[in-house]
Write a protein that holds these residues in place. Sequence first.
Motif, short mmCIF file in Angstrom:
data_model
loop_
_atom_site.label_atom_id
_atom_site.label_comp_id
_atom_site.label_asym_id
_atom_site.label_seq_id
_atom_site.Cartn_x
_atom_site.Cartn_y
_atom_site.Cartn_z
N LEU A 115 0.83 -1.21 0.00
CA LEU A 115 0.00 0.00 0.00
C LEU A 115 0.86 1.25 0.00
N GLY A 116 2.01 1.19 0.73
CA GLY A 116 2.91 2.34 0.74
C GLY A 116 3.50 2.63 -0.63
N ALA A 117 3.87 1.57 -1.36
CA ALA A 117 4.40 1.78 -2.71
C ALA A 117 3.34 2.41 -3.62
N LEU A 118 2.09 1.97 -3.49
CA LEU A 118 1.00 2.55 -4.29
C LEU A 118 0.74 4.01 -3.93
N GLN A 119 0.71 4.31 -2.63
CA GLN A 119 0.49 5.69 -2.19
C GLN A 119 1.60 6.62 -2.69
N THR A 120 2.84 6.13 -2.61
CA THR A 120 3.96 6.95 -3.07
C THR A 120 3.89 7.20 -4.57
N ALA A 121 3.52 6.18 -5.34
CA ALA A 121 3.41 6.34 -6.79
C ALA A 121 2.30 7.33 -7.17
N GLN A 122 1.24 7.38 -6.36
CA GLN A 122 0.12 8.28 -6.65
C GLN A 122 0.42 9.73 -6.26
N ALA A 182 8.98 7.38 -6.24
CA ALA A 182 8.17 6.16 -6.21
C ALA A 182 9.01 4.95 -6.62
N ALA A 183 9.86 5.12 -7.63
CA ALA A 183 10.72 4.01 -8.06
C ALA A 183 11.69 3.60 -6.96
N ALA A 184 12.22 4.55 -6.20
CA ALA A 184 13.14 4.22 -5.11
C ALA A 184 12.42 3.44 -4.01
N VAL A 185 11.20 3.84 -3.67
CA VAL A 185 10.42 3.12 -2.66
C VAL A 185 10.11 1.70 -3.13
N ALA A 186 9.76 1.57 -4.43
CA ALA A 186 9.47 0.25 -4.98
C ALA A 186 10.71 -0.64 -4.95
N ALA A 187 11.87 -0.06 -5.29
CA ALA A 187 13.11 -0.83 -5.25
C ALA A 187 13.42 -1.29 -3.82
N ALA A 188 13.18 -0.41 -2.86
CA ALA A 188 13.37 -0.80 -1.45
C ALA A 188 12.43 -1.93 -1.07
N GLY A 189 11.20 -1.88 -1.59
CA GLY A 189 10.24 -2.95 -1.29
C GLY A 189 10.67 -4.28 -1.89
N VAL A 190 11.18 -4.24 -3.12
CA VAL A 190 11.68 -5.48 -3.73
C VAL A 190 12.86 -6.05 -2.91
N GLY A 191 13.78 -5.17 -2.48
CA GLY A 191 14.91 -5.63 -1.67
C GLY A 191 14.47 -6.21 -0.34
N LEU A 208 2.09 -1.98 -9.18
CA LEU A 208 1.74 -0.91 -8.25
C LEU A 208 2.25 0.45 -8.75
N LEU A 209 3.49 0.44 -9.28
CA LEU A 209 4.03 1.70 -9.83
C LEU A 209 3.19 2.20 -11.00
N GLY A 210 2.82 1.28 -11.93
CA GLY A 210 2.01 1.70 -13.07
C GLY A 210 0.64 2.19 -12.65
N TRP A 211 0.01 1.50 -11.72
CA TRP A 211 -1.31 1.90 -11.25
C TRP A 211 -1.23 3.28 -10.59
N GLY A 212 -0.24 3.47 -9.73
CA GLY A 212 -0.11 4.76 -9.06
C GLY A 212 0.18 5.90 -10.03
N ALA A 213 1.08 5.62 -11.02
CA ALA A 213 1.39 6.66 -12.01
C ALA A 213 0.16 7.03 -12.83
N LEU A 214 -0.63 6.00 -13.19
CA LEU A 214 -1.86 6.27 -13.95
C LEU A 214 -2.84 7.12 -13.15
N ALA A 215 -3.00 6.77 -11.87
CA ALA A 215 -3.91 7.55 -11.03
C ALA A 215 -3.40 8.99 -10.85
#
Length: 348
Positions: A46-53, A60-69, A99-106
């Motif tokens: 949810l945090g990755a989605l909120q950041t992307a939005q 947002a990409a940095a948060v997503a990369a941290a989530g993957v790690g 999540l990144l794509g969804w957030g960027a679209l929103a």
Amino acid sequence: MTGLDAVAAAAGLASAVAQLWWPVSGALTATVLAALSPAATPAASLGALQTAQRRRPPVAAAVAAAGVGAHLVQGLWRPNSGISLGWWLLLICAAYGALLGWGALARSRRALLDSLRERARRAEAEQGRRVAEARMAERRRLAREMHDVLAHRLSLVATHAGALEYRPDSSPEQLARAAGVVRAGVRQALEELRQVIGLLREDGDLTDGPGSPPAPPVLADLPRLVAEARDAGQEVRLRDETGEEPPPAVGRTGYRVVQEGLTNARKHAPGRPVEVLLRGAPGGDLEIGIRNPLPETSPAVGFPGDEPPGGGLGLVGLTERVRLAGGRLDHERAGGEFRLRARLPWPA
């Protein structure tokens, strides 16, 4: 569920709530918890989605990369027996990419809606400004037409009415003649007022049919204008060197220039001679010159007990009329005279 999972779930819930105000900090907190326990994975996602939005794409990409790690660490520390580490990592990357794509679209959709709302607000404000400017222009046009038509006629009426007041001992024939001139002047003023109203109407009700008002005067009507001024006792010398009639639009403006010049001379310099000069040819300019000697004292003929009304508004409106016709109007006091000059383009 172990005690660590319970603590991670509670902390993840708190971080998810914090993401409403601090999306990056809340997302990173949930990401750290997700490295320790799967119970924090929903909060980290949810945090990755909120950041992307709500934040720029690099953040947002940095948060997503941290989530993957973090989930890679989780897979190494607490492996899932039902799926290999490689497939687990592929699934996590696909999930965070979605999540990144969804957030960027929103985020893009929200920015587009904000832009459309702002454009609509600006368009509404611009439309309101244009309507206000159109109304102001129409008011100026109405005031200009009313002044041009009525000031001349009513100044003639005032002159004859002033004569009636100052010469009550005149013979009955003279009084009757002056009263007749006043009555005729008022009637003509009403007719010209109807003409102005007809010209300003848009539906043409007063401009069609047998009861329509006469066409606006042009330069060919100047002899009648001069004759009316002479009947009121004004000495006018007209010299026309044009040789032919200009187009109606130019002729109407030229007529108003002469009319205003005679009206001003009658109000501010009564009893003084007025000289009117017209010259020009197609392909050049129509030049109009009006001059009259300045009065020795403040005039009051025709306006008993008061200064002549007007205050220069007639010249202001006349200047605007000439400018709209593409010409230029100048006036000055020099050599004991008042001089009014106008130049109007005369199409070939």
